[in-house]
Design a protein around this motif. Structure first.
Motif, PDB file in Angstrom:
ATOM      1  N   LEU A 293      78.143 -66.311  39.460  1.00 39.23           N
ATOM      2  CA  LEU A 293      77.773 -65.647  40.698  1.00 39.23           C
ATOM      3  C   LEU A 293      76.590 -64.725  40.443  1.00 39.23           C
ATOM      4  O   LEU A 293      76.316 -64.345  39.297  1.00 39.23           O
ATOM      5  N   THR A 294      75.879 -64.349  41.497  1.00 35.93           N
ATOM      6  CA  THR A 294      74.756 -63.429  41.396  1.00 35.93           C
ATOM      7  C   THR A 294      74.896 -62.366  42.479  1.00 35.93           C
ATOM      8  O   THR A 294      75.004 -62.697  43.664  1.00 35.93           O
ATOM      9  N   ALA A 295      74.944 -61.087  42.083  1.00 30.73           N
ATOM     10  CA  ALA A 295      74.959 -59.977  43.036  1.00 30.73           C
ATOM     11  C   ALA A 295      73.531 -59.481  43.219  1.00 30.73           C
ATOM     12  O   ALA A 295      72.839 -59.192  42.240  1.00 30.73           O
ATOM     13  N   VAL A 296      73.077 -59.413  44.458  1.00 27.12           N
ATOM     14  CA  VAL A 296      71.702 -59.011  44.772  1.00 27.12           C
ATOM     15  C   VAL A 296      71.748 -57.683  45.525  1.00 27.12           C
ATOM     16  O   VAL A 296      72.390 -57.574  46.576  1.00 27.12           O
ATOM     17  N   PHE A 297      71.064 -56.679  44.981  1.00 27.32           N
ATOM     18  CA  PHE A 297      71.001 -55.350  45.584  1.00 27.32           C
ATOM     19  C   PHE A 297      69.614 -55.178  46.193  1.00 27.32           C
ATOM     20  O   PHE A 297      68.648 -54.873  45.489  1.00 27.32           O
ATOM     21  N   SER A 298      69.490 -55.376  47.499  1.00 25.76           N
ATOM     22  CA  SER A 298      68.194 -55.383  48.178  1.00 25.76           C
ATOM     23  C   SER A 298      67.466 -54.058  47.977  1.00 25.76           C
ATOM     24  O   SER A 298      68.044 -52.976  48.125  1.00 25.76           O
ATOM     25  N   ASP A 299      66.177 -54.149  47.637  1.00 21.94           N
ATOM     26  CA  ASP A 299      65.269 -52.994  47.543  1.00 21.94           C
ATOM     27  C   ASP A 299      65.681 -51.973  46.488  1.00 21.94           C
ATOM     28  O   ASP A 299      65.200 -50.849  46.487  1.00 21.94           O
ATOM     29  N   ARG A 300      66.611 -52.343  45.571  1.00 22.57           N
ATOM     30  CA  ARG A 300      66.999 -51.419  44.509  1.00 22.57           C
ATOM     31  C   ARG A 300      66.863 -52.095  43.146  1.00 22.57           C
ATOM     32  O   ARG A 300      66.867 -53.327  43.052  1.00 22.57           O
ATOM     33  N   THR A 301      66.750 -51.296  42.111  1.00 20.57           N
ATOM     34  CA  THR A 301      66.597 -51.802  40.745  1.00 20.57           C
ATOM     35  C   THR A 301      67.823 -51.404  39.927  1.00 20.57           C
ATOM     36  O   THR A 301      68.240 -50.243  39.936  1.00 20.57           O
ATOM     37  N   ILE A 302      68.409 -52.373  39.228  1.00 19.76           N
ATOM     38  CA  ILE A 302      69.593 -52.111  38.416  1.00 19.76           C
ATOM     39  C   ILE A 302      69.178 -51.429  37.109  1.00 19.76           C
ATOM     40  O   ILE A 302      68.288 -51.895  36.397  1.00 19.76           O
ATOM     41  N   ARG A 303      69.838 -50.306  36.806  1.00 15.88           N
ATOM     42  CA  ARG A 303      69.564 -49.570  35.569  1.00 15.88           C
ATOM     43  C   ARG A 303      70.696 -49.690  34.551  1.00 15.88           C
ATOM     44  O   ARG A 303      70.500 -49.456  33.369  1.00 15.88           O
ATOM     45  N   GLY A 304      71.870 -50.023  34.978  1.00 17.55           N
ATOM     46  CA  GLY A 304      73.001 -50.155  34.070  1.00 17.55           C
ATOM     47  C   GLY A 304      74.210 -50.662  34.819  1.00 17.55           C
ATOM     48  O   GLY A 304      74.273 -50.588  36.051  1.00 17.55           O
ATOM     49  N   VAL A 305      75.168 -51.203  34.080  1.00 16.90           N
ATOM     50  CA  VAL A 305      76.373 -51.734  34.708  1.00 16.90           C
ATOM     51  C   VAL A 305      77.559 -51.536  33.778  1.00 16.90           C
ATOM     52  O   VAL A 305      77.429 -51.632  32.551  1.00 16.90           O
ATOM     53  N   SER A 306      78.702 -51.220  34.368  1.00 14.64           N
ATOM     54  CA  SER A 306      79.949 -51.064  33.627  1.00 14.64           C
ATOM     55  C   SER A 306      81.013 -51.899  34.314  1.00 14.64           C
ATOM     56  O   SER A 306      81.065 -51.970  35.536  1.00 14.64           O
ATOM     57  N   VAL A 307      81.853 -52.564  33.501  1.00 12.20           N
ATOM     58  CA  VAL A 307      82.891 -53.436  34.041  1.00 12.20           C
ATOM     59  C   VAL A 307      84.235 -52.745  33.892  1.00 12.20           C
ATOM     60  O   VAL A 307      84.570 -52.233  32.823  1.00 12.20           O
ATOM     61  N   THR A 308      85.043 -52.738  34.963  1.00 11.34           N
ATOM     62  CA  THR A 308      86.379 -52.170  34.903  1.00 11.34           C
ATOM     63  C   THR A 308      87.368 -53.183  35.433  1.00 11.34           C
ATOM     64  O   THR A 308      87.000 -54.118  36.145  1.00 11.34           O
ATOM     65  N   GLN A 309      88.641 -53.019  35.063  1.00 14.18           N
ATOM     66  CA  GLN A 309      89.676 -53.919  35.539  1.00 14.18           C
ATOM     67  C   GLN A 309      91.023 -53.232  35.440  1.00 14.18           C
ATOM     68  O   GLN A 309      91.184 -52.270  34.693  1.00 14.18           O
ATOM     69  N   PRO A 310      92.019 -53.700  36.182  1.00 12.27           N
ATOM     70  CA  PRO A 310      93.361 -53.095  36.091  1.00 12.27           C
ATOM     71  C   PRO A 310      93.962 -53.298  34.704  1.00 12.27           C
ATOM     72  O   PRO A 310      93.536 -54.180  33.940  1.00 12.27           O
TER      73      PRO A 310
END
Length: 515
Positions: free
Chosen positions: A101-118
């Protein structure tokens, strides 16, 4: 009394049964969702300075560090969940890329990502690795093919800069025999409603529709309107590269409209277009039951042939698995030298390649894939003449290069995989699933549908799939109904699952219009 006629009694009885069926459907929706579904919702979209509650979850990748130029930073919490009745495996994702899958954030730039889960789904974290496609670039976040049991979910905490809070966020991708869809936005700990919005809307609509039908029959005694399906026989000819998609579209239409009989007979774009033109010249009546698909606009088509843009297709050069090209692939100049016959051995193209002859495996002159290759890549025709019937034995031993012509995309792929030193061309999705060969980047740009859709690549080997009819398909004909069906949501999903971009959903970007 007249209103107690048998027809009216049946109509009123149908209304009562419809109301009962609505109740059963709501019960069924609650307990047994009908298909594979991946839902997503934005649970938080705040400036960094706001107080944020993330809920109870284990964080694997840690919190974000401060970075320069982040005065307009925002923090988004995106929840991805399996809200269908069936589990989802890695192979259920239909993306032609490594990731699912691809998540697209319109007009914003991704600087970092963290994954969480139960706590009870810690096994999901093993899938979030770069080797499985996890990563981000610009405004796009690549999400791996994560297997999800019914009810499983994970969350992505994304640090962004630029843009504004509330700018659109979209999850793009497909699930075989299912769907990817947005869910109602909710806070991290909010429970979903008892019944989905779709269930409530469908229930109300079904009840009102059945009641309205009963009222019309009782008061006016009119017949119900037709359902929109057309019956009869339709023959679809032309492109072999687009054939798998057309076959699936025909199967779905026949499933929806059982009285329709659609035959797919693909033998090449030009062959299909020429056959349609000949049929129309002899008998317009016979031609009205034929649609010809063409890779790119039909060459030399008469004014009586009318084309409808259906999809943007991406094509690729392919080489035998024994040819290990550099990561940048071939330059356009290298490709043109090869197809002019100026480079006859692979070592002449790159010193690191084996010193074996180049074998050109081409399509015949009826191929739209070949015509797009000549127009978009070579900017000329294939100058080397055909010197072999089987791509193995050279019929003209004096010729510096062996070149053969085959009738279909599958034939080209099989032959390139079989013959050492062979090079050919194909529609991208068909090539991606074939063993024994490699796709070739051009001028460093890899063939990628997603990169083209989101404007990240100027990859040249691409073209529009056209559907041609002889004159305009008559209203009420099966041809007209099938062409209209190509723009519906179900058809768009089929086209995307086949590795193409539907023109009906990319009109705003102008991708199809520009080809």
């Amino acid at each position: 009394m007249q209103w107690l006629s048998a027809e009216n009694v049946v109509a009123v009885g149908t209304a009562v049964l419809g109301i009962i069926a609505s109740g059963i459907m709501v019960w069924y929706e609650r307990r047994v969702p009908r298909r594979k579904r991946v839902g997503y919702r934005v649970q938080m979209d705040n400036p960094i300075g706001d107080n944020v509650r993330l809920g109870r979850a284990n964080v694997r990748m840690g919190l974000f560090d401060e970075a320069p130029g982040m005065s307009d930073a925002t923090l988004v919490l995106l929840r991805v969940e399996n809200d269908g009745s069936q589990g989802i495996d890695r192979d259920d994702y239909t993306s032609p890329e490594v990731h699912g899958l691809t998540a697209v954030f319109s007009d914003r730039t991704i600087r970092g990502v963290s994954v969480t889960q139960p706590d009870d789904t810690d096994h999901l974290m093993d899938h979030f690795t770069a080797a499985r496609g996890f990563g981000y670039d610009g405004n796009s976040l690549r999400i791996p093919r994560v297997p999800l049991n019914h009810g499983d979910h994970f969350k992505l905490l994304v640090l962004l800069s630029g843009g504004r809070v509330g700018d659109p966020i979209q999850l793009i991708g497909g699930i075989r025999e299912g769907e990817v869809h947005p869910n109602r936005s909710a806070t991290p700990d909010e429970k979903p409603p008892l019944f989905s919005r779709a269930a409530r809307l469908i229930t109300i609509t079904l009840t009102l529709s059945v009641l309205a039908l009963a009222a019309i029959v009782v008061l006016r005694d009119d017949n119900p309107p037709p359902i929109g399906c057309e019956k009869g026989a339709l023959r679809v000819i032309g492109s072999t590269a687009f054939k798998p998609v057309v076959e699936e579209l025909a199967r779905q239409y026949e499933k929806k409209c059982p009285e329709a009989d659609i035959t797919v007979d693909a033998r090449g774009s030009s062959a299909g277009v020429n056959e349609l033109a000949s049929l129309g010249a002899e008998s317009k009546k016979d031609a009205r039951n034929v649609i010809a698909f063409s890779d790119g606009p039909a060459i030399g088509a008469t004014s009586r042939l009318l084309g409808q843009r259906v999809a943007l297709s991406v094509f690729t050069l392919v080489v035998n698995d024994g040819i290990r090209l550099p990561a940048k692939g071939l330059s356009l100049d290298d490709v043109r030298r090869i197809y002019r016959g100026e480079a006859t051995r692979w070592k002449q193209v790159d010193a690191s390649l084996p010193d074996i002859p180049i074998v050109l495996v081409s399509r015949n002159a009826d191929s739209g894939t070949r015509q797009i290759f000549q127009r978009r890549v070579l900017e000329s025709w294939e100058r080397v003449p055909s010197t072999s019937l089987d791509c193995v034995h050279k019929d003209d031993i004096s010729a510096p290069v062996m070149r053969c012509e085959l009738d279909s995309t599958d034939d080209v792929l099989n032959k390139v995989a079989e013959v050492p030193g062979a090079i050919g061309y194909s529609e991208l999705t068909l090539a991606s699933g074939h063993r024994g060969l490699r796709s070739v980047p051009l001028d460093g740009a890899a063939p990628s549908v997603a990169d083209i859709e989101y404007g990240r690549s100027d990859y040249p080997y691409r073209g529009v799939e056209f559907a041609y009819t002889y004159d305009r398909a008559p209203s009420g004909s099966l041809a007209s109904a099938f062409l209209a069906y190509l723009g519906e949501g179900v058809s768009e999903n089929v086209i995307r699952a086949g590795g193409h971009l539907p023109c009906s959903s990319t009109a705003a970007s102008g991708l199809c219009a520009g080809e």
